[in-house]
Design an enzyme around this catalytic site. Sequence first.
Site, PDB file in Angstrom:
ATOM      1  N   ASN A   1      -3.447 -19.923  -9.886  1.00 57.73           N
ATOM      2  CA  ASN A   1      -4.220 -20.358 -11.058  1.00 57.73           C
ATOM      3  C   ASN A   1      -3.271 -20.565 -12.236  1.00 57.73           C
ATOM      4  OD1 ASN A   1      -3.993 -17.765 -12.611  1.00 57.73           O
ATOM      5  ND2 ASN A   1      -5.009 -17.010 -10.767  1.00 57.73           N
TER       6      ASN A   1
ATOM      7  N   PHE B   1     -10.514  -7.567 -17.695  1.00 57.62           N
ATOM      8  CA  PHE B   1     -10.732  -8.813 -18.417  1.00 57.62           C
ATOM      9  C   PHE B   1     -11.839  -9.579 -17.711  1.00 57.62           C
ATOM     10  CE2 PHE B   1      -7.757 -10.201 -21.797  1.00 57.62           C
ATOM     11  CZ  PHE B   1      -7.102  -8.999 -21.963  1.00 57.62           C
TER      12      PHE B   1
ATOM     13  N   LYS C   1       5.744 -24.726   8.102  1.00 58.60           N
ATOM     14  CA  LYS C   1       5.077 -25.709   7.244  1.00 58.60           C
ATOM     15  C   LYS C   1       4.039 -26.487   8.059  1.00 58.60           C
ATOM     16  CE  LYS C   1       5.834 -29.759   4.440  1.00 58.60           C
ATOM     17  NZ  LYS C   1       6.673 -30.912   4.240  1.00 58.60           N
TER      18      LYS C   1
ATOM     19  N   ASP D   1      -9.421 -14.216  -5.959  1.00 58.59           N
ATOM     20  CA  ASP D   1     -10.546 -13.562  -5.270  1.00 58.59           C
ATOM     21  C   ASP D   1     -10.522 -13.851  -3.767  1.00 58.59           C
ATOM     22  OD1 ASP D   1     -11.796 -12.374  -7.524  1.00 58.59           O
ATOM     23  OD2 ASP D   1     -12.448 -14.372  -8.157  1.00 58.59           O
TER      24      ASP D   1
ATOM     25  N   LYS E   1     -19.868  -6.896 -15.355  1.00 56.92           N
ATOM     26  CA  LYS E   1     -18.552  -6.447 -14.845  1.00 56.92           C
ATOM     27  C   LYS E   1     -18.266  -5.021 -15.296  1.00 56.92           C
ATOM     28  CE  LYS E   1     -15.994 -10.525 -13.765  1.00 56.92           C
ATOM     29  NZ  LYS E   1     -15.640 -11.793 -14.291  1.00 56.92           N
TER      30      LYS E   1
ATOM     31  N   LYS F   1     -17.915  -2.560 -12.170  1.00 59.31           N
ATOM     32  CA  LYS F   1     -16.543  -2.128 -11.858  1.00 59.31           C
ATOM     33  C   LYS F   1     -16.230  -0.769 -12.447  1.00 59.31           C
ATOM     34  CE  LYS F   1     -15.099  -6.804 -11.056  1.00 59.31           C
ATOM     35  NZ  LYS F   1     -14.015  -7.623 -10.573  1.00 59.31           N
TER      36      LYS F   1
END
Length: 410
Positions: A210, A323, A289, A279, A337, A341
Amino acid sequence: MINGKKILLCVTGGIAVYKAAALTSKLTQAGAVVKVILSESAAKFVSPLTFQALSKNEVYTDTFDEKNPKVIAHIDLADWADLILVAPATANTIAKIANGLADNMITTTLLAATAPVWIAPAMNVHMYDHPAVKKNIETLYNYGYRFIEPGEGYLACGYVGKGRLEEPEKIVSLAETFFQNRTGVLAGKTVIVTAGPTREKIDPVRFISNHSTGKMGYAIAEEAFKAGARVILVSGPVSIDAPPGVELVKVESAKEMHKEVFSHFEDSDAVIKTAAVADYRPKIQYEYKVKKQDGDALIELERTKDILFELGQKKTKQILVGFAAETDHIDEYAKRKLEKKNADMIVANNVSQEGAGFGTETNIVTIYKKDGFSESLPLMSKQKVAEKIINEVSLLIKDMSEYEDRECNC
Ligand code: PMT
């Protein structure tokens, strides 16, 4: 903070020795008591007399030149120092310390030292990049030595690149922060910060990741260190330097991050999970490859472990901060969350807002705490957001310590 502190400056032989003279002067002007050891080669660049005049102390060069018969100089100096700086540190001296050699006044003193040692390398860009130098730096890092990264720019050898001794003003400011830390609100506490993205391998040349650059997490690590904490920064692959003083643990995948966070968790007082952890990861990770074929391809994904969730299940005294990177329903998802969590605090950022989230220098966050408190902050630099988060974490740690004390008295 630096006033009256005892700093031992070990100067080894490179052109940057002239900067060590300026460093001696600036440290002394700031109120530190500075003693200098010069290696034989350093003394060829600038004479011991310069350092004596600037530090107003005797300068040491030879292990066998015992100035005081009542003590053994290298042991006495090692015991005396509150902080030892090796600046500039040549590739040669770095190699010697990494291998435990004690063949001159500097290496012998360093081997006997128990005070924190900060090494500021200075050398040619290719030397700094050499695998042997890198390996020696890594070895010393693992022994607990800390590094002041060289800067980039014009080098005396004619090359332009990384290898310049950090500027004396910056080194003095780092030393000031170091001493300030010892009385900071998080002094004696250990904080784990995760930062950056994770990379989930598809094959040796491809991965899923990301846009996290690590800026938010690295700013938090820096502020936690400034507040006096021992900081363990578990970071995915990023291209920014770790703040001086923090212990950097590099990881690639969510699995590696999970392992490293848990290996330090028990002894920590807080974990701040800024990293953008994948995730999902490819179910099959090929060792070769994968060749393209006609038509579409499918990658089957499987869930990674939710590190924050597992920390929430296992925490005892630790303050847990997560976060939330959201694009909609921020309030609802962040609160969910927090509860799911078992976190003590969630820092939510709406990553679709300009100036917030991935890659920016700024962020716009809302802080949610377990007791129902929430606070929306305006657009701020990531450094300022980090400062605010560390203030909140300090308060939570303080509340936890008071609670533990009350429980003990019962
Ligand atoms: O690095 P920058 O470019 O400065 O960008 C900063 C940031 C946008 C990455 C940062 O501000 C941020 O929002 N980090 C969290 C990103 C994220 O993964 O959010 P999430 O809502 O998907 O995850 C929630 C929490 O669970 C996070 O604390 C995350 O670290 C944690 N998590 C997620 C998945 C997983 N497998 N394990 C986890 O621990």
